[in-house]
Design a protein around this motif. Structure first.
Motif, mmCIF file in Angstrom:
data_model
loop_
_atom_site.group_PDB
_atom_site.id
_atom_site.type_symbol
_atom_site.label_atom_id
_atom_site.label_comp_id
_atom_site.label_asym_id
_atom_site.label_seq_id
_atom_site.Cartn_x
_atom_site.Cartn_y
_atom_site.Cartn_z
ATOM 1 N N ASN A 80 -3.422 7.143 3.566
ATOM 2 C CA ASN A 80 -2.534 6.928 2.420
ATOM 3 C C ASN A 80 -1.228 7.705 2.612
ATOM 4 O O ASN A 80 -0.131 7.183 2.384
ATOM 5 N N ASN A 81 -1.369 8.979 3.028
ATOM 6 C CA ASN A 81 -0.189 9.806 3.258
ATOM 7 C C ASN A 81 0.634 9.292 4.440
ATOM 8 O O ASN A 81 1.868 9.307 4.411
ATOM 9 N N THR A 82 -0.070 8.849 5.489
ATOM 10 C CA THR A 82 0.603 8.329 6.679
ATOM 11 C C THR A 82 1.501 7.150 6.319
ATOM 12 O O THR A 82 2.628 7.032 6.804
ATOM 13 N N LEU A 83 1.013 6.276 5.465
ATOM 14 C CA LEU A 83 1.791 5.109 5.042
ATOM 15 C C LEU A 83 3.055 5.530 4.291
ATOM 16 O O LEU A 83 4.136 4.976 4.519
ATOM 17 N N TRP A 84 2.920 6.495 3.417
ATOM 18 C CA TRP A 84 4.086 6.969 2.678
ATOM 19 C C TRP A 84 5.082 7.657 3.611
ATOM 20 O O TRP A 84 6.301 7.506 3.460
ATOM 21 N N ILE A 85 4.583 8.412 4.585
ATOM 22 C CA ILE A 85 5.477 9.066 5.549
ATOM 23 C C ILE A 85 6.301 8.016 6.291
ATOM 24 O O ILE A 85 7.520 8.130 6.405
ATOM 25 N N SER A 86 5.620 6.997 6.784
ATOM 26 C CA SER A 86 6.300 5.922 7.510
ATOM 27 C C SER A 86 7.315 5.218 6.608
ATOM 28 O O SER A 86 8.449 4.941 7.017
ATOM 29 N N TYR A 87 6.922 4.959 5.372
ATOM 30 C CA TYR A 87 7.779 4.265 4.399
ATOM 31 C C TYR A 87 9.036 5.085 4.105
ATOM 32 O O TYR A 87 10.160 4.558 4.074
ATOM 33 N N LEU A 88 8.863 6.387 3.908
ATOM 34 C CA LEU A 88 9.991 7.253 3.561
ATOM 35 C C LEU A 88 10.924 7.483 4.746
ATOM 36 O O LEU A 88 12.131 7.657 4.570
ATOM 37 N N CYS A 89 10.368 7.472 5.953
ATOM 38 C CA CYS A 89 11.212 7.671 7.136
ATOM 39 C C CYS A 89 12.117 6.463 7.387
ATOM 40 O O CYS A 89 13.091 6.557 8.136
ATOM 41 N N ASP A 90 11.803 5.344 6.784
ATOM 42 C CA ASP A 90 12.655 4.156 6.871
ATOM 43 C C ASP A 90 13.561 4.021 5.647
ATOM 44 O O ASP A 90 14.078 2.950 5.360
ATOM 45 N N ASP A 91 13.712 5.116 4.918
ATOM 46 C CA ASP A 91 14.491 5.095 3.678
ATOM 47 C C ASP A 91 15.988 4.936 3.957
ATOM 48 O O ASP A 91 16.497 5.354 4.998
ATOM 49 N N HIS A 92 16.683 4.318 3.010
ATOM 50 C CA HIS A 92 18.137 4.205 3.039
ATOM 51 C C HIS A 92 18.655 4.566 1.652
ATOM 52 O O HIS A 92 18.150 4.084 0.640
ATOM 53 N N ASN A 93 19.615 5.466 1.609
ATOM 54 C CA ASN A 93 20.229 5.878 0.333
ATOM 55 C C ASN A 93 19.218 6.470 -0.650
ATOM 56 O O ASN A 93 19.408 6.410 -1.859
ATOM 57 N N ASN A 94 18.126 7.007 -0.126
ATOM 58 C CA ASN A 94 17.104 7.684 -0.940
ATOM 59 C C ASN A 94 16.411 6.768 -1.950
ATOM 60 O O ASN A 94 15.782 7.241 -2.905
#
Length: 288
Positions: A80-94
């Motif tokens: 679950n945490n791994t998915l959020w890490i991956s998702y946030l690392c692809d963030d743009h403009n927060n």
């Protein structure tokens, strides 16, 4: 289950070394971290990585005691945490960081609404049970507070849903593959699937199967599952570190240059995980 003890111990100890190394060299445990405006994403990623490393350590403790089924549940939580890490690392403009931040409030709103519905539909039943009654006005006040907060951030509180794990997994093909295989199987242990729970029963008479005449065995362990869980826990650490490394390498390399995150430590971590994964694959396989 009897295992090659020297090799078994080496695998566990190498896993512990990786966990300690990440804490000291990648996360720099105990050292101050300053987050500038616009870099809130890395605050959340580092926090999720810290949680993942603690879960990995917990998995190792259980695996060391041949409790792979219980470790599977923790590795599933890691994912679950791994998915959020991956998702946030692809963030743009927060935008994704904001989404992650308010996910907690969305979950609380849905929880309060469920409580409100239950109390409304079971008021007499609750009173007759002698349980302490929650005032509907109190629940309504909490709902209003969260709705006001979310509305101020542009959320439509009439049609609001928590982010599903499946949606997060679909963001990355390799992670979706892990989701439909290891994560879904881990769910069977989490929710006590009958087939998984049956493994604690052992037949004691040849003429009867383990559904009819059996004894309970708490110490049973399966090498194939043990290796699978160990690999799953390692993958979670790998994907988390790799996602952060890739993000900084491609878009924020100055964070490496400034020494906020050690590129060398991250590269060494990924190498050590690959090395341990190779050893794990070969463990228990007799040479031909």
């Amino acid at each position: 289950m009897r295992r090659k003890q020297a090799e078994f111990k080496e695998l566990i100890e190498q896993g512990k070394f990786i966990e300690e190394y990440i804490g000291k060299e990648v996360l720099k445990e105990g050292s101050p971290i300053i987050i500038l405006e616009g870099y809130e994403w890395i605050r959340e990623v580092l926090s999720l990585l810290a949680k993942n490393i603690n879960l990995f350590e917990s998995c190792l403790v259980l695996l060391e005691n041949n409790m792979e089924q219980e470790a599977y549940i923790l590795a599933r939580s890691q994912f679950n945490n791994t998915l959020w890490i991956s998702y946030l690392c692809d963030d743009h403009n927060n935008e994704r960081t904001k989404e992650y931040y308010y996910e907690y409030h969305i979950s609380k709103l849905l929880q309060f609404r469920n409580i409100q519905k239950y109390v409304s539909e079971n008021e007499e039943k609750i009173k007759n049970s002698g349980a302490e009654m929650i005032e509907e006005s109190e629940i309504e006040e909490k709902i209003t507070q969260v709705e006001t907060l979310l509305s101020s951030e542009g959320y439509n509180t009439e049609k609001i849903y928590a982010k599903s794990i499946a949606k997060l997994a679909k963001e990355k093909q390799e992670l979706f593959g892990v989701y439909i295989s290891m994560y879904c199987e881990g769910s069977e242990y989490e929710h006590s699937n009958r087939g998984k729970v049956a493994s604690f029963r052992e037949a004691i008479l040849d003429e009867y199967d383990a559904d009819s005449v059996f004894k309970i065995e708490l110490g049973k362990s399966d090498l194939t599952t043990w290796k699978q869980v160990f690999n799953f826990a390692l993958l979670n650490v790998f994907y988390g570190i790799d996602a952060l490394h890739s993000r900084i390498e491609s878009r924020d390399k100055h964070l490496f240059d400034a020494g906020m995150i050690s590129e060398q430590a991250m590269a060494r971590t990924l190498y050590m995980i690959k090395e341990l994964t190779d050893k794990l694959d070969a463990y228990g396989v007799e040479p031909s």
